[in-house]
Design an enzyme around this catalytic site. Structure first.
Site, PDB file in Angstrom:
ATOM      1  CE  LYS A  12      14.873  21.722  41.606  1.00 26.47           C
ATOM      2  NZ  LYS A  12      15.865  22.744  41.745  1.00 26.47           N
ATOM      3  CE  LYS A  25      12.032  22.002  33.427  1.00 25.24           C
ATOM      4  NZ  LYS A  25      12.186  23.142  34.258  1.00 25.24           N
ATOM      5  CE  LYS A  48      21.181  21.683  34.972  1.00 26.38           C
ATOM      6  NZ  LYS A  48      22.066  22.754  35.422  1.00 26.38           N
TER       7      LYS A  48
END
Ligand code: TYM
Length: 355
Positions: free
Chosen positions: A115, A211, A214
């Site tokens: 992140k 992957k 979102k």
């Protein structure tokens, strides 16, 4: 009976990875569960605020996620579907678990690093670490897995259905439970089992070595469960990256794009073949364009009833808001389970009552 718990962050409409890796499994588990099983599925809004959120967007995302969970087939009569923030016991147990969670273990977890755009060997402790990134790493993001462990352990969860990217958090949860039990000499927390869906890692359409996610800044990298037929066709036909090798074969290493499309088609409708490998064999001599047409058609056919239900739910919600009432009922049922367990946990550690 079993206790099933899982969660999803309200950070946008779920995509095919969320659906195949998690939501569809939740519905399958719900529809084959016995009377004795307890099922809890949570919109984990407290996790969502570990990164900066616009408040109006977050409120909308939370509502849209509740609607999505009902649209895919979770049934409020069988499953408790609720927002995490409504059940304060999650935060209370998180504090208790924080007192036995290891900073060293947390510093090795990969989510806060990804992140923050840091490499997998980044450490928050090294004096050589970029001081700016140390300031930017927030306590909530760092301790995210402790809150996730609290979600699970709060209900005595025996099984957690998730995609592969959550396996590390589940292992952390088990270690935390075992460590806690050892520290207090009592089997009070239940180490949960992970249930991985067959489609445990759906890849991005535009970069099939990553992957589907979102948070990818390219919206064409993912198909949302509410996407229209023309959006689905556009993303698969025009945007999905494949290769220039003749014919169709299944090889996730050598041909990630083609194999991801085969996986998506197979897992969206398992009646099309016996396995992804078999499906690829059936399509061996088909052109890339024809393959993509078939994939788009299968995805659209499977998503159509979900999209229709989602739109109906949102229309009803506009006429007479009901998601809020529904959430109150489910959250209060979850709360009563949570309260009982916390009473036990508090009693084991000498907190709670004075007697
Ligand atoms: P989240 O919101 O990122 O994702 C929700 C679920 O979708 C799965 N998933 C995928 N599966 C296959 N392929 C993909 N490309 C893909 N992308 C996402 C995830 O594995 C997940 O099952 N930390 C969790 C939420 C959480 C939770 C919990 C889960 C909070 N507390 C307790 C289980 C138990 C998360 O961020 O999921």
């Amino acid at each position: 009976g079993r206790v099933i718990f899982s969660g999803i962050q309200p950070t946008g409409i779920p995509h095919l990875g969320n659906y195949l890796g998690a939501l569809r499994e939740w519905v399958r588990i719900q529809n084959t569960a016995s009377e004795q099983d307890k099922l809890l599925f949570s919109v984990v809004d407290m996790h969502a605020i570990t990164v900066k959120q616009d408040s109006a967007d977050l409120r909308r995302y939370r509502r849209e996620m509740m609607a999505s969970l009902l649209a895919v087939g979770l049934d409020p009569l069988k499953s408790l579907v609720f927002t995490q923030g409504k059940v304060h016991q999650h935060a209370e147990l998180m504090w208790i678990l924080s007192c036995t969670a290891s900073m060293g273990y947390l510093s090795r977890m990969t989510q806060w690093k990804s992140k923050m755009g840091l490499g997998t060997d980044a450490s928050p402790f090294e004096s050589t670490a970029d001081p700016k990134s140390r300031e930017a790493l927030k306590l909530g993001l760092f301790s995210y897995p402790v809150l996730q462990a609290a979600d699970i352990l709060l209900y005595g969860t025996t099984h957690v259905p998730v995609g592969e990217d959550q396996a590390q958090h589940l292992e952390f949860t088990r270690q935390l439970a075992l460590g806690f039990n050892a520290a207090y000499g009592r089997t009070i927390l239940t180490p949960p089992e992970t249930i991985l869906a067959p489609a445990k890692r759906v890849m991005s359409l535009t970069d099939p070595t990553k992957k589907m996610s979102k948070s990818d800044e390219n919206p064409n990298s993912r198909i949302l469960i509410t996407d229209s037929k023309s959006d689905i066709e556009m993303k698969i036909m025009k945007k999905a990256l494949t290769d220039s090798i003749e014919g169709v074969t299944y090889d996730r290493q050598a041909r990630p794009g083609v194999s991801n499309l085969i996986d998506i088609m197979y897992y969206m409708d398992e009646s099309v073949a016996a396995s992804p490998e078999e499906l690829a064999k059936d399509m061996a001599n088909v052109s890339m364009r024809a393959l993509k047409e078939k994939v788009a058609e299968t995805v659209n056919r499977t998503l159509e009833p979900i999209r229709t239900r989602y739109n109906l739910i949102m229309k009803d919600e506009q006429r007479r808001p009901f998601l809020q009432d529904h959430n109150e009922v489910a959250a209060s049922a979850a709360k009563s389970i949570a309260k009982k367990r916390l009473r036990n946990i508090n009693s084991v550690i000498g907190m709670g009552t004075l007697q």
